[in-house]
Design a protein around this motif. Structure first.
Motif, PDB file in Angstrom:
ATOM      1  N   VAL A  69       1.018  25.674  11.845  1.00  0.00           N
ATOM      2  CA  VAL A  69       0.044  25.727  12.857  1.00  0.00           C
ATOM      3  C   VAL A  69       0.232  24.052  13.543  1.00  0.00           C
ATOM      4  CG1 VAL A  69      -2.487  25.749  13.208  1.00  0.00           C
ATOM      5  CG2 VAL A  69      -1.462  27.231  11.657  1.00  0.00           C
ATOM      6  N   VAL A  70       0.367  24.262  14.803  1.00  0.00           N
ATOM      7  CA  VAL A  70       0.338  22.935  15.536  1.00  0.00           C
ATOM      8  C   VAL A  70      -0.933  22.669  16.450  1.00  0.00           C
ATOM      9  CG1 VAL A  70       1.480  21.759  17.399  1.00  0.00           C
ATOM     10  CG2 VAL A  70       2.745  23.415  16.198  1.00  0.00           C
ATOM     11  N   GLY A  71      -1.484  21.803  15.600  1.00  0.00           N
ATOM     12  CA  GLY A  71      -3.256  21.493  16.086  1.00  0.00           C
ATOM     13  C   GLY A  71      -3.941  21.778  15.224  1.00  0.00           C
ATOM     14  N   ALA A  72      -5.095  20.628  14.754  1.00  0.00           N
ATOM     15  CA  ALA A  72      -6.021  20.920  14.023  1.00  0.00           C
ATOM     16  C   ALA A  72      -7.289  21.025  14.631  1.00  0.00           C
ATOM     17  CB  ALA A  72      -6.056  19.969  12.501  1.00  0.00           C
ATOM     18  N   GLY A  73      -7.217  21.610  15.934  1.00  0.00           N
ATOM     19  CA  GLY A  73      -8.638  21.623  16.572  1.00  0.00           C
ATOM     20  C   GLY A  73      -9.139  22.787  16.154  1.00  0.00           C
ATOM     21  N   TRP A  74     -10.112  23.464  16.794  1.00  0.00           N
ATOM     22  CA  TRP A  74     -11.127  24.666  16.456  1.00  0.00           C
ATOM     23  C   TRP A  74     -10.408  25.948  16.247  1.00  0.00           C
ATOM     24  CZ3 TRP A  74     -15.596  22.348  15.211  1.00  0.00           C
ATOM     25  CH2 TRP A  74     -16.168  21.479  16.116  1.00  0.00           C
ATOM     26  N   ILE A  75      -9.376  26.225  17.025  1.00  0.00           N
ATOM     27  CA  ILE A  75      -8.600  27.143  16.847  1.00  0.00           C
ATOM     28  C   ILE A  75      -7.637  27.184  15.773  1.00  0.00           C
ATOM     29  CG2 ILE A  75      -6.736  28.795  17.866  1.00  0.00           C
ATOM     30  CD1 ILE A  75      -9.378  29.246  19.277  1.00  0.00           C
ATOM     31  N   GLY A  76      -7.028  26.169  15.600  1.00  0.00           N
ATOM     32  CA  GLY A  76      -6.108  25.861  14.316  1.00  0.00           C
ATOM     33  C   GLY A  76      -6.680  25.862  13.123  1.00  0.00           C
ATOM     34  N   ALA A  77      -8.118  25.376  13.105  1.00  0.00           N
ATOM     35  CA  ALA A  77      -9.015  25.301  11.868  1.00  0.00           C
ATOM     36  C   ALA A  77      -9.418  26.845  11.594  1.00  0.00           C
ATOM     37  CB  ALA A  77     -10.223  24.457  11.959  1.00  0.00           C
ATOM     38  N   GLU A  78      -9.746  27.694  12.493  1.00  0.00           N
ATOM     39  CA  GLU A  78     -10.295  29.047  12.237  1.00  0.00           C
ATOM     40  C   GLU A  78      -9.111  29.885  12.066  1.00  0.00           C
ATOM     41  OE1 GLU A  78     -12.780  30.653  15.029  1.00  0.00           O
ATOM     42  OE2 GLU A  78     -14.492  29.076  14.581  1.00  0.00           O
ATOM     43  N   PHE A  79      -7.865  29.559  12.656  1.00  0.00           N
ATOM     44  CA  PHE A  79      -6.800  30.593  12.309  1.00  0.00           C
ATOM     45  C   PHE A  79      -6.263  30.342  10.790  1.00  0.00           C
ATOM     46  CE2 PHE A  79      -2.219  31.032  11.644  1.00  0.00           C
ATOM     47  CZ  PHE A  79      -2.180  32.134  11.869  1.00  0.00           C
ATOM     48  N   THR A  80      -6.166  28.853  10.452  1.00  0.00           N
ATOM     49  CA  THR A  80      -5.772  28.621   8.932  1.00  0.00           C
ATOM     50  C   THR A  80      -6.786  29.374   8.150  1.00  0.00           C
ATOM     51  OG1 THR A  80      -4.791  26.522  10.241  1.00  0.00           O
ATOM     52  CG2 THR A  80      -5.340  26.412   7.560  1.00  0.00           C
ATOM     53  N   THR A  81      -8.146  29.166   8.257  1.00  0.00           N
ATOM     54  CA  THR A  81      -9.058  29.668   7.291  1.00  0.00           C
ATOM     55  C   THR A  81      -8.645  31.123   7.327  1.00  0.00           C
ATOM     56  OG1 THR A  81     -10.630  28.365   8.366  1.00  0.00           O
ATOM     57  CG2 THR A  81     -11.317  30.495   7.195  1.00  0.00           C
ATOM     58  N   ALA A  82      -8.336  31.922   8.217  1.00  0.00           N
ATOM     59  CA  ALA A  82      -8.059  33.316   8.241  1.00  0.00           C
ATOM     60  C   ALA A  82      -6.500  33.480   7.383  1.00  0.00           C
ATOM     61  CB  ALA A  82      -7.942  33.962   9.485  1.00  0.00           C
ATOM     62  N   ALA A  83      -5.553  32.800   8.031  1.00  0.00           N
ATOM     63  CA  ALA A  83      -4.351  32.846   7.348  1.00  0.00           C
ATOM     64  C   ALA A  83      -4.381  32.528   5.848  1.00  0.00           C
ATOM     65  CB  ALA A  83      -3.419  32.070   8.313  1.00  0.00           C
ATOM     66  N   ARG A  84      -5.065  31.472   5.399  1.00  0.00           N
ATOM     67  CA  ARG A  84      -5.093  31.451   3.943  1.00  0.00           C
ATOM     68  C   ARG A  84      -5.799  32.468   3.290  1.00  0.00           C
ATOM     69  NH1 ARG A  84      -2.242  30.256   1.097  1.00  0.00           N
ATOM     70  NH2 ARG A  84      -3.808  29.598  -0.402  1.00  0.00           N
ATOM     71  N   GLU A  85      -6.833  33.221   3.792  1.00  0.00           N
ATOM     72  CA  GLU A  85      -7.524  34.238   3.401  1.00  0.00           C
ATOM     73  C   GLU A  85      -6.424  35.402   3.102  1.00  0.00           C
ATOM     74  OE1 GLU A  85     -11.414  35.161   4.871  1.00  0.00           O
ATOM     75  OE2 GLU A  85     -11.518  37.039   3.979  1.00  0.00           O
ATOM     76  N   ALA A  86      -5.665  35.483   4.056  1.00  0.00           N
ATOM     77  CA  ALA A  86      -4.721  36.765   3.973  1.00  0.00           C
ATOM     78  C   ALA A  86      -3.546  36.393   3.042  1.00  0.00           C
ATOM     79  CB  ALA A  86      -4.231  37.070   5.325  1.00  0.00           C
ATOM     80  N   GLY A  87      -3.352  35.286   2.513  1.00  0.00           N
ATOM     81  CA  GLY A  87      -2.616  34.636   1.583  1.00  0.00           C
ATOM     82  C   GLY A  87      -1.165  34.197   2.237  1.00  0.00           C
ATOM     83  N   CYS A  88      -1.316  33.529   3.536  1.00  0.00           N
ATOM     84  CA  CYS A  88      -0.176  33.086   4.202  1.00  0.00           C
ATOM     85  C   CYS A  88      -0.047  31.863   3.403  1.00  0.00           C
ATOM     86  CB  CYS A  88      -0.298  32.957   5.605  1.00  0.00           C
ATOM     87  SG  CYS A  88      -0.543  34.282   6.517  1.00  0.00           S
ATOM     88  N   ASP A  89       1.458  31.200   3.699  1.00  0.00           N
ATOM     89  CA  ASP A  89       1.671  29.715   3.294  1.00  0.00           C
ATOM     90  C   ASP A  89       1.548  29.052   4.582  1.00  0.00           C
ATOM     91  OD1 ASP A  89       3.538  27.976   1.331  1.00  0.00           O
ATOM     92  OD2 ASP A  89       3.520  27.362   3.352  1.00  0.00           O
ATOM     93  N   VAL A  90       0.615  28.051   4.549  1.00  0.00           N
ATOM     94  CA  VAL A  90       0.181  27.403   5.859  1.00  0.00           C
ATOM     95  C   VAL A  90       0.172  25.744   5.922  1.00  0.00           C
ATOM     96  CG1 VAL A  90      -1.434  26.969   7.627  1.00  0.00           C
ATOM     97  CG2 VAL A  90      -1.467  29.245   6.395  1.00  0.00           C
ATOM     98  N   THR A  91       1.137  25.257   6.861  1.00  0.00           N
ATOM     99  CA  THR A  91       1.202  23.881   7.195  1.00  0.00           C
ATOM    100  C   THR A  91       0.478  23.591   8.335  1.00  0.00           C
ATOM    101  OG1 THR A  91       3.199  23.729   5.800  1.00  0.00           O
ATOM    102  CG2 THR A  91       2.587  21.954   7.209  1.00  0.00           C
ATOM    103  N   VAL A  92      -0.400  22.672   8.564  1.00  0.00           N
ATOM    104  CA  VAL A  92      -0.801  22.238   9.927  1.00  0.00           C
ATOM    105  C   VAL A  92      -0.382  21.065  10.245  1.00  0.00           C
ATOM    106  CG1 VAL A  92      -3.090  22.073  11.240  1.00  0.00           C
ATOM    107  CG2 VAL A  92      -3.033  23.677   9.320  1.00  0.00           C
ATOM    108  N   VAL A  93       0.156  21.015  11.544  1.00  0.00           N
ATOM    109  CA  VAL A  93       0.652  19.550  11.860  1.00  0.00           C
ATOM    110  C   VAL A  93      -0.380  18.827  13.164  1.00  0.00           C
ATOM    111  CG1 VAL A  93       2.711  18.484  12.999  1.00  0.00           C
ATOM    112  CG2 VAL A  93       2.973  20.119  11.327  1.00  0.00           C
ATOM    113  N   GLU A  94      -0.865  17.839  12.964  1.00  0.00           N
ATOM    114  CA  GLU A  94      -1.909  17.599  14.153  1.00  0.00           C
ATOM    115  C   GLU A  94      -1.229  15.975  14.341  1.00  0.00           C
ATOM    116  OE1 GLU A  94      -4.737  18.304  15.519  1.00  0.00           O
ATOM    117  OE2 GLU A  94      -4.276  16.011  16.516  1.00  0.00           O
ATOM    118  N   ALA A  95      -1.221  15.668  15.810  1.00  0.00           N
ATOM    119  CA  ALA A  95      -0.807  14.593  16.167  1.00  0.00           C
ATOM    120  C   ALA A  95      -1.760  13.410  16.089  1.00  0.00           C
ATOM    121  CB  ALA A  95      -0.340  14.378  17.608  1.00  0.00           C
ATOM    122  N   GLY A  96      -3.035  13.868  16.055  1.00  0.00           N
ATOM    123  CA  GLY A  96      -3.942  12.828  15.944  1.00  0.00           C
ATOM    124  C   GLY A  96      -4.377  12.435  14.414  1.00  0.00           C
TER     125      GLY A  96
END
Ligand SMILES: Cc1cc2nc3c(=O)[nH]c(=O)nc-3n(C[C@H](O)[C@H](O)[C@H](O)COP(=O)(O)OP(=O)(O)OC[C@H]3O[C@@H](n4cnc5c(N)ncnc54)[C@H](O)[C@@H]3O)c2cc1C
Length: 412
Positions: free
Chosen positions: A148-175
């Motif tokens: 996931v590129v970006g730990a903003g609102w959409i990045g956080a919500e997508f990550t939440t759902a993707a982890r719930e679904a069992g995906c392996d998730v790495t989030v990359v945030e420039a800030g």
């Protein structure tokens, strides 16, 4: 004006929440004339917040708005794209011919910002539309490896759902911390563990150099493998079609609306994600990309169209000066924000941000300017009222999480 109001036609371009609400509000406020709602997407008008939540996880099939357009006498044309505006002739050009209007409402929302060089690369996704969500639903169902590129609102919500679904998730945030730009790092640093507890990896202070088939390359040269790359780096007003129309746009691309949500040409209004407005409350122009703004603004537009076309023109103008509000559901938490803060405001913590529920307040000149509430909806509700009423507050009581926020108002 020549023609009676019942012979006049309001054309609303954009059939998202702001466009649909404008059409509905026009009828609720007694608009007697025609209403034509033109939407670029082929789907029944739908709501966006569920896309990064229930729709993504397959818990809801769609997010169609429950509006009986026929009963309200609203003509809806879907899959039709506005391509240009000629205000002098009161004409909207579309990919299916021109449309004449008496009153025009621009409600074309925003579009997700793409990563340069990533457009068209297989496996790269945005999350803005129902079609985007449908594609990402398949990614989740396959329990894919995702960057996931970006730990903003959409990045956080997508990550939440993707982890719930069992995906392996790495989030990359420039800030340096999650939600850069929206909230200070000293606050959002406390959100970093949310990612880790969910089982996602969060890499901050690292920009993506390039997106390639099968992964991303970071600025430091590291390559991260991925079946899918989800880009959540922000959104910008969908106003490209207004180029050359003479409608004033800001540097952010938003239509420069006034306090009545009028654009710079006669009989043209703008509302929702596509428009900025001068906030009398905060003394600056705001471009708000949140749902509540797309719900509240249309009331003002409808009131001004309805009043402004009365024969005597005597009805009072409705002014738009909201306390902005939004919410986000991420990592099992309900995050809410009301108001608008700047770096100059005094930051007051309310509760321990390493616990499940806490708030942060921003004070200016002894009044509450903005508030972030994590798992404390009562703080949000009470704080929102204090902000709206510009009530003076006692900073010490604000800082005491055991004192209801409404009791932070000095009594004498
Ligand atoms: C995935 C996701 C989750 C979100 N979750 C939250 C949340 O939890 N809380 C919150 O407060 N906010 C949330 N938001 C933000 C909120 O959904 C938006 O602020 C809101 O949808 C804005 O509504 P709008 O009608 O102004 O714009 P949009 O919803 O963007 O609608 C504009 C419509 O106009 C159409 N259009 C664009 N250009 C043209 C054209 N030239 N001709 C014809 N039609 C055109 C578009 O296709 C679109 O359908 C979320 C947004 C997204 C994308």
């Amino acid at each position: 004006m020549g023609v009676s109001r019942s012979e006049q036609r309001v054309v609303v371009v954009g059939a998202g929440m702001a466009g649909v609400q404008t059409a509905v509000q026009l009828r609720e406020q007694g608009w007697p004339g025609g209403i034509r709602l033109i939407g670029g997407e082929p789907h029944q008008p739908y709501d966006r917040p569920p896309l990064s939540k229930a729709v993504l996880l397959g818990k809801a099939d769609d997010a169609a708005l429950d509006v009986d357009f026929g009963a309200l006498g609203i003509d809806v044309e879907l899959g039709r794209q506005a391509t240009a505006l000629r205000p002098g002739e009161r004409l909207v050009e579309t990919d299916a011919g021109s449309v004449a209007y008496d009153q025009l409402v621009i409600a074309t929302g925003a579009e997700a910002v793409a990563l340069p060089g990533a457009e068209g690369v297989p496996g790269v996704h945005l999350l803005r539309t129902l079609d985007d969500a449908a594609r990402l639903r398949a990614v989740l169902a396959a329990r894919s490896e995702v960057v996931v590129v970006g730990a903003g609102w959409i990045g956080a919500e997508f990550t939440t759902a993707a982890r719930e679904a069992g995906c392996d998730v790495t989030v990359v945030e420039a800030g340096v911390a999650p939600l850069p730009g929206a909230l200070p790092a000293e606050i959002t640093e406390h959100m970093r563990p949310w990612y880790e507890e969910s089982g996602a990896r969060l890499r901050t202070g690292t920009a993506v150099r390039s997106v390639e088939r099968g992964g991303v390359r970071l600025q430091d040269g590291t390559r991260l493998r991925a079946d899918a790359v989800v880009v959540g780096v922000g959104s910008r007003p969908a106003t490209g079609w207004l180029a050359g129309s003479g409608i004033g746009l800001g540097e952010d691309g938003g239509v420069l609306a006034d306090e009545m949500l009028r654009a710079s040409a006669p009989n043209v209004y703008a509302v929702g994600d596509c428009a900025s407005f001068p906030s009398a409350r905060y003394g600056e122009r705001l471009l708000v990309h949140h749902w509540d703004n797309a719900l509240q603004g249309p009331r003002v537009v409808a009131a001004n169209i309805t009043a402004g076309t009365l024969p005597d023109g005597e009805a009072e103008a409705a002014l738009y000066d909201p306390v902005p509000y939004f919410w986000s559901e991420q990592f099992g938490r309900f995050v809410q924000y009301a108001g608008h803060h700047t770096a100059q405001d005094e930051l007051v913590r309310r509760g321990d941000p390493d616990q499940a529920a806490w708030s942060v307040c921003w004070l200016r000149d002894g009044t509450l300017n903005a508030l972030l509430a994590v798992g404390r909806p009562r703080d949000l509700a009470q704080g929102r009222r204090l902000i709206a009423g510009r009530a003076p507050v006692d900073a010490e009581r604000v800082a005491d999480a055991a004192v209801p926020l409404k009791k932070a108002v000095p009594t004498s």
